[in-house]
Design a protein around this motif. Structure first.
Motif, PDB file in Angstrom:
ATOM      1  N   VAL A 955       1.437  -2.753   9.231  1.00  0.00           N
ATOM      2  CA  VAL A 955       2.871  -2.494   8.974  1.00  0.00           C
ATOM      3  C   VAL A 955       3.141  -2.529   7.467  1.00  0.00           C
ATOM      4  O   VAL A 955       3.956  -1.770   6.951  1.00  0.00           O
ATOM      5  CB  VAL A 955       3.746  -3.525   9.719  1.00  0.00           C
ATOM      6  CG1 VAL A 955       5.213  -3.365   9.335  1.00  0.00           C
ATOM      7  CG2 VAL A 955       3.563  -3.379  11.231  1.00  0.00           C
ATOM      8  N   PHE A 956       2.406  -3.377   6.745  1.00  0.00           N
ATOM      9  CA  PHE A 956       2.633  -3.491   5.304  1.00  0.00           C
ATOM     10  C   PHE A 956       2.424  -2.163   4.569  1.00  0.00           C
ATOM     11  O   PHE A 956       3.308  -1.726   3.813  1.00  0.00           O
ATOM     12  CB  PHE A 956       1.734  -4.592   4.722  1.00  0.00           C
ATOM     13  CG  PHE A 956       1.718  -4.636   3.227  1.00  0.00           C
ATOM     14  CD1 PHE A 956       2.845  -5.041   2.518  1.00  0.00           C
ATOM     15  CD2 PHE A 956       0.612  -4.228   2.497  1.00  0.00           C
ATOM     16  CE1 PHE A 956       2.856  -5.058   1.130  1.00  0.00           C
ATOM     17  CE2 PHE A 956       0.611  -4.241   1.118  1.00  0.00           C
ATOM     18  CZ  PHE A 956       1.731  -4.666   0.434  1.00  0.00           C
ATOM     19  N   PRO A 957       1.268  -1.455   4.768  1.00  0.00           N
ATOM     20  CA  PRO A 957       1.129  -0.164   4.059  1.00  0.00           C
ATOM     21  C   PRO A 957       2.207   0.849   4.471  1.00  0.00           C
ATOM     22  O   PRO A 957       2.591   1.713   3.669  1.00  0.00           O
ATOM     23  CB  PRO A 957      -0.262   0.328   4.449  1.00  0.00           C
ATOM     24  CG  PRO A 957      -0.780  -0.578   5.489  1.00  0.00           C
ATOM     25  CD  PRO A 957       0.041  -1.820   5.472  1.00  0.00           C
ATOM     26  N   LEU A 958       2.711   0.743   5.708  1.00  0.00           N
ATOM     27  CA  LEU A 958       3.791   1.653   6.132  1.00  0.00           C
ATOM     28  C   LEU A 958       5.021   1.414   5.253  1.00  0.00           C
ATOM     29  O   LEU A 958       5.644   2.363   4.747  1.00  0.00           O
ATOM     30  CB  LEU A 958       4.127   1.398   7.608  1.00  0.00           C
ATOM     31  CG  LEU A 958       5.326   2.193   8.146  1.00  0.00           C
ATOM     32  CD1 LEU A 958       4.983   3.684   8.224  1.00  0.00           C
ATOM     33  CD2 LEU A 958       5.738   1.699   9.530  1.00  0.00           C
ATOM     34  N   LEU A 959       5.387   0.126   5.038  1.00  0.00           N
ATOM     35  CA  LEU A 959       6.547  -0.192   4.192  1.00  0.00           C
ATOM     36  C   LEU A 959       6.291   0.251   2.753  1.00  0.00           C
ATOM     37  O   LEU A 959       7.192   0.750   2.075  1.00  0.00           O
ATOM     38  CB  LEU A 959       6.809  -1.710   4.226  1.00  0.00           C
ATOM     39  CG  LEU A 959       7.146  -2.319   5.587  1.00  0.00           C
ATOM     40  CD1 LEU A 959       7.358  -3.817   5.474  1.00  0.00           C
ATOM     41  CD2 LEU A 959       8.405  -1.678   6.181  1.00  0.00           C
ATOM     42  N   ILE A1203       0.148   7.704   5.286  1.00  0.00           N
ATOM     43  CA  ILE A1203      -1.136   7.765   6.007  1.00  0.00           C
ATOM     44  C   ILE A1203      -2.273   7.336   5.078  1.00  0.00           C
ATOM     45  O   ILE A1203      -3.159   6.574   5.460  1.00  0.00           O
ATOM     46  CB  ILE A1203      -1.383   9.186   6.567  1.00  0.00           C
ATOM     47  CG1 ILE A1203      -0.433   9.436   7.733  1.00  0.00           C
ATOM     48  CG2 ILE A1203      -2.840   9.353   7.028  1.00  0.00           C
ATOM     49  CD1 ILE A1203      -0.418  10.852   8.246  1.00  0.00           C
ATOM     50  N   PHE A1204      -2.219   7.786   3.816  1.00  0.00           N
ATOM     51  CA  PHE A1204      -3.286   7.411   2.884  1.00  0.00           C
ATOM     52  C   PHE A1204      -3.297   5.893   2.675  1.00  0.00           C
ATOM     53  O   PHE A1204      -4.343   5.249   2.713  1.00  0.00           O
ATOM     54  CB  PHE A1204      -3.086   8.126   1.537  1.00  0.00           C
ATOM     55  CG  PHE A1204      -4.084   7.682   0.498  1.00  0.00           C
ATOM     56  CD1 PHE A1204      -5.418   8.071   0.589  1.00  0.00           C
ATOM     57  CD2 PHE A1204      -3.717   6.846  -0.558  1.00  0.00           C
ATOM     58  CE1 PHE A1204      -6.353   7.654  -0.347  1.00  0.00           C
ATOM     59  CE2 PHE A1204      -4.649   6.427  -1.489  1.00  0.00           C
ATOM     60  CZ  PHE A1204      -5.974   6.833  -1.380  1.00  0.00           C
ATOM     61  N   LEU A1205      -2.125   5.307   2.472  1.00  0.00           N
ATOM     62  CA  LEU A1205      -2.078   3.859   2.226  1.00  0.00           C
ATOM     63  C   LEU A1205      -2.502   3.078   3.464  1.00  0.00           C
ATOM     64  O   LEU A1205      -3.189   2.053   3.357  1.00  0.00           O
ATOM     65  CB  LEU A1205      -0.663   3.448   1.788  1.00  0.00           C
ATOM     66  CG  LEU A1205      -0.300   3.912   0.374  1.00  0.00           C
ATOM     67  CD1 LEU A1205       1.172   3.676   0.078  1.00  0.00           C
ATOM     68  CD2 LEU A1205      -1.142   3.196  -0.674  1.00  0.00           C
ATOM     69  N   LEU A1209      -5.510   0.623   3.108  1.00  0.00           N
ATOM     70  CA  LEU A1209      -5.239  -0.812   3.221  1.00  0.00           C
ATOM     71  C   LEU A1209      -5.665  -1.377   4.568  1.00  0.00           C
ATOM     72  O   LEU A1209      -6.115  -2.514   4.652  1.00  0.00           O
ATOM     73  CB  LEU A1209      -3.764  -1.094   2.944  1.00  0.00           C
ATOM     74  CG  LEU A1209      -3.304  -0.657   1.538  1.00  0.00           C
ATOM     75  CD1 LEU A1209      -1.851  -1.050   1.293  1.00  0.00           C
ATOM     76  CD2 LEU A1209      -4.159  -1.269   0.446  1.00  0.00           C
ATOM     77  N   SER A1210      -5.519  -0.569   5.644  1.00  0.00           N
ATOM     78  CA  SER A1210      -5.946  -1.105   6.948  1.00  0.00           C
ATOM     79  C   SER A1210      -7.457  -1.246   6.999  1.00  0.00           C
ATOM     80  O   SER A1210      -7.972  -2.254   7.480  1.00  0.00           O
ATOM     81  CB  SER A1210      -5.512  -0.195   8.091  1.00  0.00           C
ATOM     82  OG  SER A1210      -4.126  -0.282   8.226  1.00  0.00           O
ATOM     83  N   SER A1211      -8.165  -0.220   6.483  1.00  0.00           N
ATOM     84  CA  SER A1211      -9.626  -0.334   6.551  1.00  0.00           C
ATOM     85  C   SER A1211     -10.087  -1.466   5.645  1.00  0.00           C
ATOM     86  O   SER A1211     -11.045  -2.165   5.938  1.00  0.00           O
ATOM     87  CB  SER A1211     -10.308   0.981   6.167  1.00  0.00           C
ATOM     88  OG  SER A1211     -10.067   1.271   4.809  1.00  0.00           O
ATOM     89  N   PHE A1212      -9.344  -1.680   4.545  1.00  0.00           N
ATOM     90  CA  PHE A1212      -9.687  -2.816   3.683  1.00  0.00           C
ATOM     91  C   PHE A1212      -9.479  -4.129   4.447  1.00  0.00           C
ATOM     92  O   PHE A1212     -10.317  -5.016   4.417  1.00  0.00           O
ATOM     93  CB  PHE A1212      -8.809  -2.808   2.432  1.00  0.00           C
ATOM     94  CG  PHE A1212      -8.986  -4.040   1.612  1.00  0.00           C
ATOM     95  CD1 PHE A1212     -10.062  -4.158   0.739  1.00  0.00           C
ATOM     96  CD2 PHE A1212      -8.114  -5.109   1.722  1.00  0.00           C
ATOM     97  CE1 PHE A1212     -10.249  -5.300  -0.001  1.00  0.00           C
ATOM     98  CE2 PHE A1212      -8.305  -6.266   0.983  1.00  0.00           C
ATOM     99  CZ  PHE A1212      -9.368  -6.361   0.113  1.00  0.00           C
TER     100      PHE A1212
END
Length: 1510
Positions: A955-959, A1203-1205, A1209-1212
């Motif tokens: 959710v964080f990268p979405l924000l 989508i890029f973030l 960030l999710s894969s990280f």
């Protein structure tokens, strides 16, 4: 570890402590092998010092040739949101509990931390009571340990204290004389039979003589203190003699006061002291690589900001041109990273490996160069091994991995803030200001979590100690049917330790949550400030994002680079310890080229006014005004009371030490003026217990002479009567002798040691009664070799027997460091002086025991004359380790090594099968779930919390993506409002992190702690159920089983709760992230998903790299054993001048691991480089595809950024989570191993077969019969130990079993208790086959007392009570009285509540033996099994113990395994065993009368001859 002394010595106190101790109290502190400290404060605070005990190789199980590695840190653009203090536990914890990952030093100290102190009030009290002079000459010894030659001096004997040499003294107490005058008072606690390591005189059989107090200034004479130490007892006096007894301080597990050697830290540049020019080149290349790799992330952020600014352009074609250009820069950066990462890893690791190799070589070389006094006072083997393995590994880790990481993160910090300041200095400054908060949170978390982890490890220590003692003494445990009691005690300690494990999980979760909250709050601050600057038009939206990523990544780089300082400090201190020794120039330099070499040596030796005190205790004189001339080519025998200084003379002749005053000359030349190597090459030294090194027989012999050839070695063996038996071994001269020569019998070892002396062709031969530890048969062979070798040489022999003395040209009687009389045997006897008194005492003690037939205790197996099969038998100690007469040293397995082990034949297939199972090691989760089921609800709740925590990460990268989109909103006021709301939402996510992570880590940790406890409990109970043969397998050695309990049991939670918690967290993160992405744009999401394996893979690989090079400790095992063997036997190495040989062998042992490590560095460099490059390539492809979709109107700018973030960030986050995941690489094997034990049905148990087991109810003694028994130990089924063996012991009678070593005597004792089942024939008890009897009942009816008694930590009362748990206190005391130990116990400050220490280390061998006898008496069994139960006692104690045993044996059917014929003369029947069957049977008189030329008569005759009394 064995420390370095003539005799099993311990090391010594630093001088200032010694003086502090010496100035206090009626008896000064005794330095002790197991637990040496000085009582340096009035309250007797103990300060732990380096100490050594017998064969304590406990550090070995834990010596690690690899450092503890750093906290794993993935990089990648996602690092910008990662917590700077690592989210995971440190890498170490990812490999299971640290219990078995401590450095050797920690482990070594912790093993020794049973630090106890009691002030022996009894010694002073008994001094006035006791008036007996004990005839302790020993049946075979001339040493009169107990003769007090000066009536004004009372002697206190504190048995088995470990000192650095056998002439050591305890510091003399200084105060007004209170010693009784005119009475030969002596307090004798007891004596032990010695097992010695280094080959010098055992002059005094573990007596420590403490002269009574005298006026200050009087010369202090020392007494020989021979050291060893099964028993390491100690009696301390803390503060003056009148302190009250409350000072009795007993804290077994308190490790606070450990004193560790700390070298002066070296500078970082100083670490590169041993670097070659190639290393400097590698260093430069490594720094360039780290700069490229470290700087890549900030510059990628810079390009990403430019991309954002270009992609919002309304001119689509220009936008694509700009994007192509930026993408090209990005790909160029990716290619540079491939090279940079390769150089960073490969160059730094190579530097580390090359430097470590040189340091290890230089260190061992330097250690072996030092004078012997250095080992007495400065280092112990444990410390040397810690330096050579762990310390150097620590330095290697700093030079290889940590330096690389540091340089990498410094450049990340520099370039991160460069990018931040280029894009927006205001945001950069604001974020930088908040950095300290972030860092302090990380440090606080690390400190709290680290503290709890340490407590968690320590909490298991007590349970682990119970397990270790139980497994190491498994035969005693089974014999006394103590399995269930010990299992309950183990479970109790586990329960006490449980709460800490539960707290740990909650603390970890809360700490990680707080770190995420602070990280997200920083982002919220940056977003809010960015919105203000964008609204004012100071910067563009893309610049804001680039600045955010740059400063976040840079800040993280700073935090991580600072975290390396702690490791640098450790490495610098470790280097200080290592370099301090390498740079030390010894007082007596073994490598020194100075000094003369004489062209020819006659061999005349002269001592002129020699005075000497050991450097460890300079105030206690050993030799005082010694004057002695030894004519060339003559034989001189040294005799005298223990402590007279006989062994010290050997040490001075070999120049291990220099005299304090006076000179020693060889052919008129002062020894100190002669070249040291040349001098030692002129001397051949053969001691009681020879030291062999863990190489082949031929290499051991060749160590005797520099550049010796194989032919010379074989010729020397022929002269030493060794060729025949060596030739009969499977590998002949290339047979490996095992660690310390365990694969050979005593007689065989002694002959190899003789061959080693012969190959030198020495002019001077120093003999320490080399045959005293052998049985009559081996003795004759060795004695013959010695006589042949002595011809034409100067021979100095420390004599323990009259036979030796009578052949000497001159006899010198030593007393208190001076020669009191000398001459030939007949003259001295006629003179009626001290020598005549010695002879009389020895003769009396000899005659009193069976016509003088009391030969040496054949403590070691004999080598039957003639090769062939018997030779082979004796090589492997007939029947593995049991059947030689050191069977109780089966507890050698407690040192993880030792003699060959065996396993039941029926088990052979099971064993092979188990190995296969373990290699497949597929662990079914359902089996773990069965064990975990009770905590199901806790786990499920924890898993759900984990899924929610994972969702937060997506959710964080979405924000964040939403904020990027909002930045380009033309309406600035609306934009500021929206960004403010998003910033608050981001802080809210941080709060959610705290809740979810605390729940997930805490609940799963709780369930995991309970599971580990349950597995340990069940596993320990399963181990206690197995038959003894199972413990003989190498796979079930004590060290391995203890590791299974401590470390492998944790694998269950790793494989289940911990693993699934992280997996579900990752699933939550990935699921939510993918859901959002597909909702936004499915096309771009598919492209991004295609690239995910590359980003995930890079993240995970990087994590593995950061965990550090996993060194294969096994590859270093050979190097470890070479170094340890050399250092623990440093006197032998010095005497043989074998330093060069040892260092050469050590180097060769390190070659293999080094080439492997080089290959590994290359491969790791390539893999990491490619993975990092691929990650940036994947990022670039995703961005380029997004731009293409925007150009074609298939996607919107906002969706592409989100989508890029999310992808990045999710894969990280998932990669970060892999850091939280436990390392389960070894878990399947560990779990399979444990499950195989849990499921295994013992080959010998009550569960096998059907029907109820039988017992014999009446209380009368029962008869025992072995009928035509055929038996072979399952490890070597081809070697039959008992062959058609038949013997019947009538109820209530005593049968003694005698025979050569390896003839099968001890096996009889095992079979009666049904430790093994015969291959053929029957073992009958009370007329019933033992296989039909109830097993626990049978063992309950057998009381066994072996040579080396096993005690358990706890009080004396508990130990005696193990014989009968229901016994009252009165019964326990009665048993103690019968065993002649009650008076000693009553004299201790805490009486029966005195703690015996781990395995009884607080007591001497004789004391332990009598407690074991009391335990057997209390058992009131109907069958008594004695395996030379009194061999470890002095004459006086032995007499009492024999009487006690006689009383007990009247009530029981008794089988005695005898090594000394004097002890069995009164047996009803004697069975003489040879070749596995009874050859003669009858009473002592019958056998001598009817078989006058028989085996028994020959044995008696051999012993009488060996005595050859006047």
């Amino acid at each position: 570890m064995d420390d370095f002394s003539f005799s099993r010595s311990g090391t010594h106190q630093p001088r200032r402590q010694r003086q502090a101790a010496g100035a206090r109290g009626p008896f000064s502190t005794v330095d002790n092998s197991a637990t040496s400290f000085a009582t340096t404060t009035p309250r007797g605070i103990l300060r732990r010092r380096r100490g050594g005990g017998l064969e304590d190789t406990s550090w070995q199980s834990s010596v690690s040739w690899q450092p503890d590695t750093s906290w794993a840190q993935p990089h990648g653009l996602g690092a910008a949101v990662g917590p700077w203090a690592p989210a995971g536990s440190d890498a170490a914890s990812r490999r299971g509990p640290a219990l078995f990952r401590r450095t050797a030093r920690d482990y070594y100290l912790s093993k020794r931390s049973s630090r106890m102190m009691y002030r022996d009030r009894s010694s002073a009290a008994q001094q006035s009571r006791s008036r007996s002079v004990v005839a302790a000459g020993g049946n075979k010894r001339l040493e009169l340990q107990s003769v007090v030659t000066d009536a004004s001096r009372a002697i206190v004997v504190a048995p088995n204290t470990s000192f650095a040499s056998n002439d050591d003294i305890v510091s003399t107490a200084t105060a007004g004389g209170r010693g009784g005058s005119g009475n030969n008072a002596m307090v004798k606690y007891s004596d032990t039979y010695m097992s010695r390591e280094v080959s010098f005189s055992r002059d005094n059989h573990d007596k420590l003589y403490v002269p009574a107090r005298r006026d200050r200034g009087a010369p202090s004479f020392g007494y020989d203190v021979s050291v060893t130490s099964y028993s390491r007892s100690q009696y301390y006096d803390g503060d003056g003699g009148d302190g009250d007894e409350d000072d009795y301080d007993f804290d077994l597990y308190d490790d606070d006061e450990i004193e560790v050697r700390i070298g002066k830290p070296v500078s970082i540049a100083g670490l590169f002291k041993y670097s070659a020019p190639l290393d400097i080149l590698l260093l430069v290349l490594g720094c360039v690589g780290a700069m490229i790799n470290g700087g890549s992330l900030p510059w990628y952020s810079y390009l990403f900001g430019n991309f954002i600014n270009k992609v919002v352009s309304s001119d689509k074609s220009q936008m694509m041109k700009d994007v192509k250009q930026i993408s090209f820069y990005m790909l160029f950066l990716a290619a540079a990273v491939v090279i940079g990462a390769y150089l960073e890893i490969m160059c730094w690791r190579m530097i580390g490996e090359r430097s470590a190799l040189r340091m290890r070589r230089e260190y061992l070389k330097a250690v072996l160069r030092q004078e012997i006094g250095f080992f007495d006072t400065e280092v112990s083997t444990g410390e040397v091994m810690q330096s050579i393995s762990s310390d150097v590994a620590q330095i290697q880790d700093v030079m290889g991995d940590k330096m690389a990481g540091f340089v990498h993160h410094v450049f990340t910090f520099i370039f991160g803030y460069v990018v931040g300041f280029i894009k927006s200095w205001k945001i950069a400054l604001a974020v930088f200001a908040a950095t300290p908060v972030m860092m302090s949170c990380g440090l606080a978390y690390k400190a709290i979590y680290g503290g709890l982890t340490a407590k968690d490890e320590a909490s298991y220590k007590r349970a682990g100690s119970v397990a270790q003692q139980a497994i190491s003494s498994i035969r005693t445990v089974l014999s006394f049917v103590m399995e269930d009691r010990l299992a309950d005690r183990y479970a109790e300690w586990l329960n006490r330790a449980a709460p800490i494990g539960i707290k740990l999980g909650f603390a970890k979760g809360a700490g990680m949550g707080v770190i995420y909250l602070v990280t997200y709050s920083q982002w919220a601050l940056a977003l809010w400030l960015g919105s203000r600057l964008v609204a004012r038009g100071d910067i563009k939206g893309g610049d804001a994002i680039a600045c955010f990523f740059g400063v976040m990544v840079g800040g993280r780089g700073l935090a991580l680079s600072l975290s390396y300082f702690a490791q640098f400090a450790q490495g610098r201190v470790a280097a200080g310890r290592v370099f301090e020794i390498v740079d030390r120039v010894p007082d007596i330099d073994a490598y020194g080229g100075g000094g003369r070499s004489l062209s020819s040596v006659r061999g005349r030796i002269e001592f002129k006014d020699v005075e000497f005190a050991y450097p460890s205790r300079p105030e206690a004189m050993i030799l005082y005004n010694l004057n002695l001339t030894i004519p060339a080519a003559k034989m001189l025998a040294l005799v005298g009371v223990s402590g007279g200084g006989k062994s010290t003379m050997f040490a001075l002749l070999e120049r291990f030490y220099d005299p304090t005053r006076g000179i020693i000359t060889l052919d008129g030349q002062d020894l100190s003026s002669l070249n040291l190597r040349w001098l030692r090459s002129q001397m051949g030294l053969v001691g009681q217990e020879p030291v062999l090194f863990a190489t082949s027989i031929v290499e051991n012999v060749m160590m005797g002479k520099e550049n010796a050839t194989r032919q010379e070695a074989i010729a020397a063996c022929a002269k030493a009567n060794a060729h025949t038996f060596v030739h009969g071994l499977p590998d002949g001269y290339d047979t490996q002798v095992g660690d310390r020569g365990t694969q050979l019998s005593g007689g065989q070892k002694q002959r190899i040691a003789l061959a080693r002396a012969i190959i030198r062709d020495p002019r001077i031969l120093l003999l320490d009664e080399p045959t005293s530890a052998l049985d009559a048969e081996s003795e004759a062979v060795v004695q013959q070799s010695i006589e042949r070798l002595s011809v034409g040489r100067t021979v100095v022999v420390i004599a323990h027997r009259l036979a030796t003395v009578r052949n000497a040209d001159t006899i010198a009687v030593l007393d208190r460091g001076a020669v009191v009389e000398s001459g030939r045997h007949d003259d001295l006897v006629a003179r009626g002086g001290p020598y005549a008194a010695l002879v009389k005492l020895a003769s009396d003690s000899g005659r009193s025991s069976s016509d003088g037939a009391s030969g040496p205790a054949s403590k070691l197996p004999a080598a039957p004359a003639g090769g062939g099969a018997t030779g082979y038998n004796s090589f492997t100690d007939d029947s593995g380790v049991y059947d030689d007469d050191i069977l109780s040293s089966v507890s050698k397995s407690r040192y993880g090594g030792g003699a060959r082990r065996t396993f039941p034949r029926e088990e052979a297939d099971v064993r092979a099968k188990t190995k296969d199972d373990t290699s497949d090691s597929k662990v079914s989760v359902s089996e773990i779930w069965k064990l975990q089921r009770q905590e199901g609800p806790l786990l499920i709740l924890g898993f759900l919390m984990g899924i929610n925590a994972g969702a937060v990460f997506s959710v964080f990268p979405l924000l964040l993506g939403q904020a990027v989109e909002v930045y380009f909103d033309a309406d600035t006021s609306k934009m500021k409002r929206q960004v403010g709301a998003l910033a608050m939402a981001v802080v809210g996510l941080g709060v959610a992190c705290i809740l979810t992570m605390t729940g997930q880590q805490g609940l799963c940790g709780w369930a995991g702690a309970r599971l580990t406890m349950r597995v340990r409990d069940r596993l320990f109970r399963a181990i206690m159920r197995q038959e003894p043969g199972w413990f003989d397998e190498e796979d079930n050695a004590m060290g391995i089983l203890v590791t299974r309990l401590a470390r492998d049991a944790v694998a269950f939670r790793s494989m289940f709760g911990d693993r699934y918690a992280v997996l579900l967290m990752a699933v939550g993160s990935a699921g939510v992230g993918l859901g959002i992405c597909f909702a936004l744009d499915w096309r771009l999401t598919l492209v991004a998903m295609g690239c995910t394996p590359l980003t995930l893979g890079a993240s995970y690989l990087n994590l593995l790299i950061n965990v550090g090079a996993k060194t294969d400790d096994g590859a270093y095992a050979r190097a470890s054993s070479i170094a340890a063997g050399a250092v623990s036997n440093v006197r032998t190495v010095a005497a043989l001048c074998a330093q060069g040989n040892i260092v050469g062998t050590f180097n060769r042992a390190l070659d293999g691991p080094l080439s492997k490590a080089r290959r590994r560095s290359q491969v790791m460099g390539v893999i990491l480089g490619l993975s990092q490059g691929a990650m940036y390539g994947a990022y670039t492809v995703t961005l380029w595809a997004g731009a293409l979709f925007i150009k074609r109107d298939l996607s919107k700018f906002g969706d592409v950024s989100k989508i890029f973030l999310i992808l990045v960030l999710s894969s990280f986050s998932v990669g970060q989570l892999a850091g939280l995941a436990p390392d389960t690489s070894g878990a399947p094997v560990a779990i399979a191993g444990i499950l195989s034990i849990l499921k295994r049905r013992p080959a010998i148990s009550d569960e096998n077969g059907s029907g109820k087991r039988r017992t014999i109810k009446n209380g009368r003694p029962i008869d025992v019969e072995l009928k035509r028994v055929v038996f072979a130990y399952p490890s070597r089924p081809e070697v039959t130990v008992l062959n058609e063996f038949s013997v019947r012991v009538k109820a209530g009678s005593t049968v003694a079993v005698v025979g050569a070593s390896g003839s099968g005597k001890s096996t009889v004792v095992w079979l009666v208790q049904r430790f093994y089942d015969p291959v053929d024939g029957k073992v009958m008890v009370g007329g019933i086959d033992v296989r039909e009897l109830d097993l626990k009942w049978l063992r309950g009816e057998c009381a066994m007392v072996g040579q080396e008694p096993a005690l358990f930590s706890g009080s004396i009362r508990e130990n005696i009570g193990f014989g009968n748990p229901k016994a009252s206190w009165a019964e326990i005391e009665e048993a103690a009285k019968e065993a002649n130990i009650h008076k000693f116990i009553a004299g201790l400050p805490q009486g029966y509540d005195t703690q015996v220490g781990e395995s009884g280390v607080q007591l001497s061998g004789g004391q332990k033996q009598r407690i074991a006898i009391a335990r057997a008496i209390l058992k009131q069994s109907r069958i008594l099994l004695l395996d030379e139960a009194s061999s470890a006692l002095d004459l006086e104690s032995e007499k009492h113990v024999q009487e006690a045993l006689k009383k007990v044996s009247r009530r029981a059917t008794t089988i005695v395994v005898a090594h000394r014929l004097s002890t069995i003369r009164e047996a009803d029947r004697i069975a003489v065993v040879t070749n596995g069957r009874v050859a003669e049977f009858g009473s002592h008189q019958e056998l001598l009368a009817t078989h006058c030329d028989g085996l028994y008569a020959a044995m008696v005759k051999a012993e009488v001859e060996a005595q050859a009394f006047a």
